[in-house]
Scaffold this active site. Structure first.
Site, PDB file in Angstrom:
ATOM      1  N   ASP A  11       0.562   6.739   4.791  1.00  0.00           N
ATOM      2  CA  ASP A  11       0.475   5.968   6.221  1.00  0.00           C
ATOM      3  C   ASP A  11       0.434   7.255   7.373  1.00  0.00           C
ATOM      4  OD1 ASP A  11      -0.030   3.233   5.011  1.00  0.00           O
ATOM      5  OD2 ASP A  11       2.093   3.352   4.803  1.00  0.00           O
ATOM      6  N   ASP A 130      -4.413  -6.777   4.570  1.00  0.00           N
ATOM      7  CA  ASP A 130      -3.245  -7.105   4.945  1.00  0.00           C
ATOM      8  C   ASP A 130      -2.872  -8.555   4.912  1.00  0.00           C
ATOM      9  OD1 ASP A 130      -2.954  -4.440   5.167  1.00  0.00           O
ATOM     10  OD2 ASP A 130      -3.368  -4.288   7.250  1.00  0.00           O
TER      11      ASP A 130
END
Length: 252
Positions: A11, A130
């Site tokens: 990330d 998500d």
């Protein structure tokens, strides 16, 4: 039997690898080029790079950084963050990406999935979702790095995306992200058993047994993790050896 894949995730924020809990409280986790090279050498099956603030900051993915990492890895490399057009994908593929991941942009413009699948093939298109389980026990889709709730249910969106040409689903449970309490078995299983594409489970890995659980109970095709690899809590070679002793087929 298909081998199960172990996938570290980078990330990226401001050019550095970061990791948070439930999508907040980010902390630095190291240099992405060094980490990518390490994971490739350790036997990771793939590498995922997510530029987590590209969409919110309304900019394109960091193609120069992608290029640097690509030169240090010899495993399939998926890149996501800020992709909203066929042109964006050409830039990333030309800089070393093998697959691309779309999330918010695809939700806002579902035709993007059709366009990318037609141009590059479904095998190149990973839909990242998500998702968060709400009080009504349903799993909903969130956008913009988990900041924006939608009224769309996770399974419905995943099915639509696959029908449009997505070749793989990267499913992150926001409830489980960074908690190290295990993967979201229920929703992962729902997608794995009802969709014809591979499902990558993400969010919640804390120990080696969690990987066994998500492969055996949820039928995940791959398991993605970040902090346990970045902070050297679980070495990838050791994890794969462990999985093999549990009769889970992995590439050693």
């Amino acid at each position: 039997m298909l081998t199960k894949r172990i996938i570290p995730c980078l990330d990226i924020k401001d050019g550095r690898t970061v990791k948070g809990t439930n999508f907040i409280n980010l902390r630095d986790a190291g240099d992405p080029v060094e980490l990518g090279a390490l994971y490739a050498n350790e036997g990771a099956d793939e590498l995922v790079f997510l530029d987590i603030t590209a969409t919110v900051e309304k900019r394109k993915t960091l193609s120069e950084l992608v290029n640097k990492i690509a030169h240090h890895v010899n495993i399939p490399f998926t890149v996501g963050g800020g992709i909203s057009s066929v042109e964006d994908v050409y830039v990333l593929l030309n800089n070393g990406a093998d697959k691309i991941s779309v999330n918010t942009s695809a939700f806002k413009n579902p035709q993007l999935i059709n366009n990318l699948a037609k141009e590059f093939g479904s095998q190149c298109v990973v839909l990242a979702i998500d998702s968060k389980k709400e009080d009504d026990k349903e799993w909903y889709v969130y956008l913009n790095g988990g900041r924006t709730k939608t009224s769309k249910k996770c399974f419905d969106w995943a099915k639509e995306a696959v029908d449009r040409g997505a070749g793989e689903i990267l499913l992150t449970s926001m409830n489980h992200d960074g908690t190290k309490n295990g993967f979201a078995i229920e929703i992962t299983k729902l997608l794995s058993q009802n969709l014809p594409v591979p499902i990558i489970a993400s969010g919640g890995a804390g120990n080696m047994a969690h990987f066994v659980e998500v492969f055996e109970k949820a039928s995940a095709d791959a398991a993605l993790a970040a902090s346990i690899f970045h902070f050297k809590e679980i070495p990838i070679p050791g994890l794969k050896q462990y999985l093999a002793t549990k009769n889970i087929s992995v590439r050693l």
